[in-house]
Write an enzyme that holds these catalytic residues in place. Structure first.
Site, PDB file in Angstrom:
ATOM      1  CG  ASP A 238      -2.208  -0.857   0.891  1.00 47.33           C
ATOM      2  OD1 ASP A 238      -3.167  -0.800   1.663  1.00 47.33           O
ATOM      3  OD2 ASP A 238      -2.199  -1.588  -0.128  1.00 47.33           O
TER       4      ASP A 238
ATOM      5  CG  ASN B 154      -5.510  -3.838  -0.076  1.00 46.09           C
ATOM      6  OD1 ASN B 154      -4.620  -3.399   0.641  1.00 46.09           O
ATOM      7  ND2 ASN B 154      -6.745  -3.372  -0.016  1.00 46.09           N
ATOM      8  CG  HIS B 155      -4.749   0.443  -1.977  1.00 44.37           C
ATOM      9  ND1 HIS B 155      -5.611   1.374  -2.518  1.00 44.37           N
ATOM     10  CD2 HIS B 155      -5.345  -0.008  -0.854  1.00 44.37           C
ATOM     11  CE1 HIS B 155      -6.679   1.475  -1.731  1.00 44.37           C
ATOM     12  NE2 HIS B 155      -6.549   0.657  -0.724  1.00 44.37           N
TER      13      HIS B 155
ATOM     14  CD  GLU C 138     -17.296   0.863 -27.948  1.00 49.92           C
ATOM     15  OE1 GLU C 138     -17.117   2.099 -27.800  1.00 49.92           O
ATOM     16  OE2 GLU C 138     -16.385   0.063 -28.166  1.00 49.92           O
TER      17      GLU C 138
END
Lengths: 638, 173
Positions: free
Chosen positions: A202, A234-235, A583
């Site tokens: 992180d 997790n970042h 789209e």
């Protein structure tokens, strides 16, 4: 007169003084306690919202799976499959060539790096960053490329030994707070052969200087590859960055080459090791463990296949081994399946990056964050025993004192971003390990301003910030809130009891907070313990939206803004910032069906057309999304 | 502030306090304050936070009185944690009996005046520090610093206690 009389007076006087002192001390402690409660409440609000956001992500991950299934079912050609599901194999020579073609103009007066980097280069870099200079994209890319080369040679879990002579320092989340990193270096010395560091993930997102933090850390890695260890957090995940600020920071600082940097960064992240093992006894990982955590599996998997927590591997059932082909017809790059981790391996990594320790025994899903587990002291005991470990050092959770010890000393949390939520919210810390001794903790809190303000002012700042983001969350669900209040008011009196208000609010916002005590601060009118909900809320921000947008749609768009941003980015094949009307419509339909949103197609069309400023059939989705925003009215508050 | 200081002892019977709804609301408020410090949502808090919780609910026990209260709710074998099921009834009692009332402003002013032996309308920094850190239930260094940061007039190095109190009252409201 006489001595006895004056002594008696003296005793009486000092008794009075003592009583007076106790009174004042008592009063002050009560005052302080009330402020402390408000501060903690504010921190709880921040934490609750942070985790609720993380939960939202998991919904997004499911949407991607849903999207892919949709494309597969419709047997769309490879062209239509969003690039994200079909990563092109990268060629090394391409990257190096592209980078070497970037010129650094003479007018650039920032730091110029020479490779291979030396300690002098890093010092130059640090000095430049202290002067708020921005490193040229060419050097950023070169640092990333060189870092990737080094990281590729490392195992998933790096084994190191503590020694009597060399210190080992372990830092937790930094989250782009360059001030904190510099403060650590100031107090503890720069990394070197004799001053080893582990940075436990992180490094980026949320703070304003994620790029600079990353550059400093990677540069030290290049200069001292055997003494600086970087674990993935997790970042360190390119999709998380889209949501939590790093992508935005890069696009703002690097308008011309930002896309290239993002591209390379995505890959570099996957090569970060997932842990460090010290003396075979102390495991350093970002999040935590689960009951089935298996170090052997973690050491053997191909870690670079873990691209993002939002991109879980495809369901294995897609491949039909009996017939040797895919049961749905997958578009040609079915290489797809072979470049993935198995679901088991993927879960192992997610647990390492996302789990949190709790005092309750057992291992159960981390419902706050939506990923990883909560693990109890029994899980810790089992895993430590199973792998011959003494303790686990992790980060991932903000702690008021910068560190925390639990599970009977076996789990240590270290968090290095001070003032994480807001100025004054928490201290940061780092710890030092010497050979066979217990860890020593060092705390700090960056920012001069924190020292100069009184306790009351500091609490005000944290509290106001917490209420601001709470307000943002409330305004985008205002319609749902009013609906919920009405349910508790069947006779349409316009009033509901305080506890009904609390119940309804908790249901709609899905945040477990002390709503009864927060209520007076959030609503305009309370009479005799009843909330007059039609009178409105206090100080909520307003939603800014194009006039043509209908109310229901506005709230939805603001609420899902960051998810939509990610989705649009994925659809945008050539990364031009534009997508076609078709789209947009197709994706919007899918989105609404998956998220159970009920919006008339004509509204969407109307809106999309109004956004197509060039009238050339394409939508600048960044412009589209920034047209919807939550804006705070100027207040007198700090 | 949860409770108004001015009611006399006889009046509590006639307040809404003892209605069932009133009792329920009181319990909810106590629970909410407790939950702020219940980090794991398992109905326990660290014993070191109990003082803060009790005080934040509007009571002002002295340190000594606090110790007694904690002793009432601690486990037979102290675990370092206090459980909600013990805390709640104790706190309901304390609040409904209006024990440990907050100190009214005028009494507070008198206390400062007692310490102001020279009757000059202010205390010097040294005087305040001496009393607060040496007498009564002494402040920690941190508590002293925090009080001074708001109370001390840096130009004169004195505590103009009337002004200080007036400011604190406004702050609270």
């Amino acid at each position: 007169m006489g001595c006895s009389h004056s002594v008696h007076n003296e005793t009486k006087k000092s008794e009075k003084a003592m009583k007076a002192a106790v009174l004042i001390q008592n009063w002050y402690r009560c005052y302080k306690a009330r402020l402390e409660l408000r501060r903690r409440q504010a921190l709880n609000i921040f934490e609750n919202i942070e985790y609720a956001d993380e939960q939202d992500q998991m919904q997004l991950a499911k949407f991607f799976a849903f999207m892919l299934e949709h494309y597969v079912k419709n047997k769309s050609s490879a062209d239509n499959l969003p690039k994200i599901f079909n990563p092109e194999p990268k060629r090394k020579s391409d990257e190096e060539t592209i980078i070497s073609l970037i010129e650094v103009p003479d007018t650039y007066y920032g730091p110029r790096l020479k490779f291979p980097l030396t300690f002098a280069d890093v010092v130059l870099l640090i000095d430049a960053f202290k002067e708020n200079q921005i490193l040229h994209a060419r050097y950023v890319l070169e640092v990333l490329l060189e870092a990737k080369k080094i990281l590729q040679q490392m195992p998933n879990i790096i084994h190191i030994s503590s020694t009597v002579s060399k210190e080992l320092t372990i830092c937790g989340d930094i989250h782009g707070k360059l001030d904190d990193l510099f403060l650590i270096f100031y107090k503890n010395g720069l990394p070197s052969g004799n001053n080893r560091y582990v940075f436990n993930g992180d490094f980026v997102d949320r703070g304003q200087n994620s790029m600079e933090v990353l550059m400093v850390l990677f540069s030290f890695l290049l200069v001292y590859p055997n003494d600086v260890y970087l674990n993935r957090g997790n970042h360190e995940d390119y999709l998380m960055n889209m949501r939590y600020g790093f992508t935005k920071e890069i696009m703002q600082k690097y308008k011309q080459h930002g896309a290239k940097i993002l591209h390379l960064l995505e890959e570099v992240y996957t090569w970060l090791p997932i842990g460090t093992l010290i003396d075979k006894k102390v495991l350093v990982i970002h999040g935590g463990i689960a009951d089935n955590t298996d170090l052997t599996v973690l050491e053997q998997m191909k870690r670079n296949r873990m691209r993002s927590v939002l991109m879980p591997p495809l369901v294995p059932a897609v491949f039909d081994p009996r017939h040797g082909h895919f049961s749905h017809e997958l578009p040609p790059p079915a290489m797809l399946a072979m470049e993935q981790l198995t679901k088991y391996e993927w879960d192992q990594i997610v647990n390492i990056l996302w789990s949190d320790p709790r005092s309750r025994k057992g291992c159960y899903p981390n419902t706050s964050r939506g990923g990883g587990c909560y693990f109890g002291p029994d899980v810790t005991e089992n895993i430590l025993t199973k792998f011959g470990l003494k303790m686990i050092i992790r980060s991932h959770e903000c702690k008021p004192e910068g560190f925390d010890i639990c599970h009977d000393g076996k789990i240590i949390t270290v968090f290095s971003a001070s003032n994480y939520y807001e100025e004054g919210s928490n201290r940061g810390a780092y710890l030092k390990l010497s050979h066979d001794t217990t860890p020593r903790f060092f705390q700090y809190q960056s920012s001069q301003i924190t020292q100069a303000k009184t306790l009351h002012e500091r609490v005000d700042i944290v509290e106001n910030a917490a209420f601001r983001i709470l307000g943002e969350r409330m305004i985008i669900r205002k319609t749902n809130l009013i609906q919920a209040f009405r349910k508790y008011d069947p006779n349409d009196t316009g009033k509901i009891s305080l506890s009904d208000w609390a119940k309804a609010t908790e249901e709609v916002l899905e945040l477990h907070l002390p709503w009864m005590s927060l209520c007076p601060r959030l609503v305009k009118t309370i009479e005799d313990g009843y909330v007059l909900y039609n009178m409105g809320f206090k100080d909520l921000p307003v939603v800014r939206a194009p006039k043509v947008a209908k109310a229901g749609m506005v709230e939805t768009l603001v609420r899902y803004r960051s998810d939509l941003k990610i989705i649009f980015n994925i659809i945008d094949k050539d990364q031009s910032g534009l997508i076609s009307m078709d789209e947009f419509r197709a994706m919007w339909k899918l989105f609404c069906s998956h998220y159970n949103i009920d919006i008339e197609e004509s509204h969407v069309d109307q809106l999309a057309h109004s956004m197509d400023l060039n009238k050339d059939g394409s939508i600048d989705f960044n412009e589209f999304l920034t047209a919807f925003d939550v804006v705070h009215r100027a207040t007198n508050k700090l | 502030m949860l409770l108004d200081c001015s009611h006399g002892l006889d009046e509590w019977k006639s307040t809404t306090f003892f209605s069932e709804a009133g009792l329920l609301e009181l319990q909810k408020k106590i629970k909410e304050a407790f939950e702020v410090f219940d980090h794991e949502a398992n109905d326990t808090v660290d014993v070191r936070e109990i003082g803060t919780i009790i005080r934040s609910l509007g009571c002002c026990p002295s340190e000594g009185e606090l110790h007694d209260l904690i002793a009432e709710v601690e486990e037979e074998e102290p675990t370092g944690y206090i459980r909600l099921e013990k805390f709640l009834p104790m706190m309901v009692k304390v609040l409904s009996e209006r024990r440990y009332r907050p100190i009214p402003e005028d009494l507070l002013l008198q206390a400062f005046e007692v310490l102001d032996s020279a009757k000059e309308g202010f205390l010097t920094k040294e005087e305040l520090v001496k009393y607060m850190t040496e007498e009564g239930e002494p402040f920690t260094e941190e508590e002293m610093e925090e009080m001074l940061s708001a109370a001390l007039d840096p130009e004169t190095n004195t505590i103009q206690y009337r002004d200080y109190l007036a400011m604190m009252v406004i702050d609270e409201n």
